[in-house]
Design an enzyme around this catalytic site. Sequence first.
Site, PDB file in Angstrom:
ATOM      1  N   CYS A  55       0.454  -1.630  -0.265  1.00  0.00           N
ATOM      2  CA  CYS A  55       0.044  -0.196  -0.346  1.00  0.00           C
ATOM      3  C   CYS A  55       0.936   1.037  -0.644  1.00  0.00           C
ATOM      4  O   CYS A  55       0.251   2.108  -0.879  1.00  0.00           O
ATOM      5  CB  CYS A  55      -1.012  -0.108   0.625  1.00  0.00           C
ATOM      6  SG  CYS A  55      -0.207   0.198   2.858  1.00  0.00           S
TER       7      CYS A  55
ATOM      8  N   HIS B 169      -3.120   1.437   6.917  1.00  0.00           N
ATOM      9  CA  HIS B 169      -2.930   1.878   5.329  1.00  0.00           C
ATOM     10  C   HIS B 169      -2.708   2.553   4.633  1.00  0.00           C
ATOM     11  O   HIS B 169      -3.647   3.649   5.093  1.00  0.00           O
ATOM     12  CB  HIS B 169      -4.698   1.510   4.862  1.00  0.00           C
ATOM     13  CG  HIS B 169      -5.021   0.783   3.091  1.00  0.00           C
ATOM     14  ND1 HIS B 169      -4.102   0.111   3.064  1.00  0.00           N
ATOM     15  CD2 HIS B 169      -5.880   1.461   2.653  1.00  0.00           C
ATOM     16  CE1 HIS B 169      -4.504   0.651   1.354  1.00  0.00           C
ATOM     17  NE2 HIS B 169      -5.740   1.369   1.682  1.00  0.00           N
TER      18      HIS B 169
ATOM     19  N   ASP C  92      -7.241   6.008  -3.861  1.00  0.00           N
ATOM     20  CA  ASP C  92      -6.190   4.851  -2.975  1.00  0.00           C
ATOM     21  C   ASP C  92      -6.271   3.944  -4.817  1.00  0.00           C
ATOM     22  O   ASP C  92      -6.577   3.837  -4.779  1.00  0.00           O
ATOM     23  CB  ASP C  92      -6.984   4.476  -2.050  1.00  0.00           C
ATOM     24  CG  ASP C  92      -6.583   3.118  -1.305  1.00  0.00           C
ATOM     25  OD1 ASP C  92      -5.260   2.935  -1.902  1.00  0.00           O
ATOM     26  OD2 ASP C  92      -7.225   2.149  -0.480  1.00  0.00           O
TER      27      ASP C  92
ATOM     28  N   ASN D  36     -14.501   3.743  10.087  1.00  0.00           N
ATOM     29  CA  ASN D  36     -15.296   4.001  10.801  1.00  0.00           C
ATOM     30  C   ASN D  36     -15.953   2.386  11.183  1.00  0.00           C
ATOM     31  O   ASN D  36     -16.491   2.528  12.220  1.00  0.00           O
ATOM     32  CB  ASN D  36     -16.609   4.813  10.759  1.00  0.00           C
ATOM     33  CG  ASN D  36     -16.219   6.114  10.149  1.00  0.00           C
ATOM     34  OD1 ASN D  36     -16.375   6.771  11.411  1.00  0.00           O
ATOM     35  ND2 ASN D  36     -16.610   6.899   9.100  1.00  0.00           N
TER      36      ASN D  36
ATOM     37  N   ASP E 118     -17.156  -1.099  13.625  1.00  0.00           N
ATOM     38  CA  ASP E 118     -17.108  -1.641  14.614  1.00  0.00           C
ATOM     39  C   ASP E 118     -16.077  -2.728  14.798  1.00  0.00           C
ATOM     40  O   ASP E 118     -16.493  -3.787  14.062  1.00  0.00           O
ATOM     41  CB  ASP E 118     -17.889  -1.689  15.039  1.00  0.00           C
ATOM     42  CG  ASP E 118     -18.827  -0.269  15.600  1.00  0.00           C
ATOM     43  OD1 ASP E 118     -17.884   0.437  15.864  1.00  0.00           O
ATOM     44  OD2 ASP E 118     -19.837  -0.103  15.824  1.00  0.00           O
TER      45      ASP E 118
END
Length: 683
Positions: free
Chosen positions: A274, A332, A355, A395, A397
């Site tokens: 990356c 990342h 990206d 974001n 969980d």
Amino acid sequence: MEDLNIKNVTLEKPENQQRHRTEDFSSSKSLVVRRGAPFKIKLQLEGRPFNPKIDSIRIRVMLGRLYVVMPVTFSRKVSTTHWKAFMDPESLDPINPSIFISSPASASVGCYRFQLYLYTQGKQRKRVLGRFVLLCNPWCQDDTVYIPFEDQREEYIQNDSGLLFMGTAKTLVARPWSFDQFEPGVLETCLNLLQVSPQHQRNRRRDYLNRNNPVYISRVVSAMINCEDDRGVLKGNWSGDFKEGVNPSSWTGSGDILKQWAESGYSPVKYGQCWVFAAVMCTVMRVLGIPCRVVTNFNSAHDTNDNLVIEEFYSENGKKLNRSKDSIWNFHVWVECWMTRRDLGSEMDGWQVLDPTPQERSGGVFCCGPAPVKAIKERCIDLVYDVPFVYAEVNADIHMIVLSGERVLSFSKDTERVGSFICTKAVGYPRHQNITGDYKYIKSPTSTISSRASTVSDDSTLNRGSSRSVFVALNLEKPPVAGEPIRFAVRVINKQRIPKKMKVHMNAQAKEYFNSPSDTFWENHGVITLAPMEDTILHDQILPAKYEDVVGDDLINLAVVLEDLGSQERVLASEEFNIASPQLNIQVANENSIVPHKKQTATVTFTNPYSHPVRGVLTVAGAGLIQGKMLFRMPPLCPGGTVEQSITFTPRLVGTKMLQANLSLASMRTNIRGFKMVSVNRA
């Protein structure tokens, strides 16, 4: 009356490129200018002087088969919406007149040809003048990439070196990188990248027309940095087997990668991960004139089923299991580019996520963005391009599950860990800048630029766990450093008014940043007895001999599971961290009097902190300082021993440059790095 002829045309390259802030592209044979601003060409006439009453000039500018023809006027008023050519009537030299050519601020990026036509006494004479490269112009207010602060333009366009941030949110690693945008051949390769793209091959006219828009350009580049759908620059490899190419950790700059790609006839370079994809894209965007910076998202979620939940599974002894298609990368790396979003409205202007790492298809192609950072923060997931994917990366969980076979022994949830820290290099300084608040609303404000300790949130529930009867917390006693024991503490609290007997399982695994941990390399098991409501701390350590030959550049996943022998309850605490590598020390002689084209001396020093001898290869590079690379073989160095390597270099470009060194150790999967910022002053 004598015939009027054009004897010669000069492109005034030094003067034009200084005005257009492209003087560092001095190695390019072409004139390099920016759109929305005039550049000057000078004519040498023969036969007689130029007479505006009977002579006229037209200029034809061509991009592929697209062209525009413009008369040379005597009005100095420049248009940022149309092509224009003019002579300055107040300084007109009839023998050697100068012509100014101005492109619109929305002109397409590319390599242009232009011709000059002289009309006199009913005759037309054509003179082929040559070529110029036109780039975006962040200094021009009418350009869609205009960025209003000079220090940001210097950082995000002109800076040919930087830092890439890796490791974990608590223990950042700053890796030096040379963007190399002004090195010989890099400009031409970046322009050829647009020519090689599928968009250009399918419909050249449409591609040339669309190159006026940074949104379009950035999507083309995002797809072309990886080779999954085209003749792109880099082949990704996360297998650990790099025998057919270069280990991604060994790259130190973009120039070598782009040069290899061009010289191979545009075959993909092996290999990238990356940060390599992102750094090479940053180079291309800066070359094209689009402000760009490399961004690291720590604890980046890869949510394959779009439910904004990442599941992590552990065995009853604390070993992390590879049971889920979802994953969390410790870090990342992507890029942000600055541009106006006329397609979305002015409220989405500014930084855009792009990206180039091939993860998910966007519009049928492996690319991502440009997704407005403002849209991610406000969860505007109905907007183009790829806002939902990036939103999940920062974001989601985490659900942590301890298993015995298929039976769930415990379950806990962490809502803070994903996207816990997002950063980029600070403007003008070799340190990080916390930009987490640009992506999400955070509980407590932090300063824009501050120390690592104050910016990294420690709210994550991952390093502590709780059941009805027991609380456990796992903490490192200090940041781990290579060659020293990893010391940590486990705090255990009995929450009940009855004594408890508990098994303690500790487990350490090496972990690549993008993958589940490998096999256990260290473990410890024991039994403790807790009095009612007792609060106790267990201290333990992992000695260097246990981790040095296993971990290398990888991270460590350390977990503790407490098993209540009475109730059979289990509670988990876990921590992932990297071991700080030793640094190479670089000292430059007479560093306050460095000027171009004068030989300089530097010394690179390394002290072996490991418990066994090491040897390796030292590579020294520096864009604008060293042409190519210098390689030195380091003989075996005993534990605690120090070695020095003297080098000489001759600076080529003015400005703040990075001298960087990389020591690749033969016996370990480790690269030792160091860098030194060098100020090259005008002579």
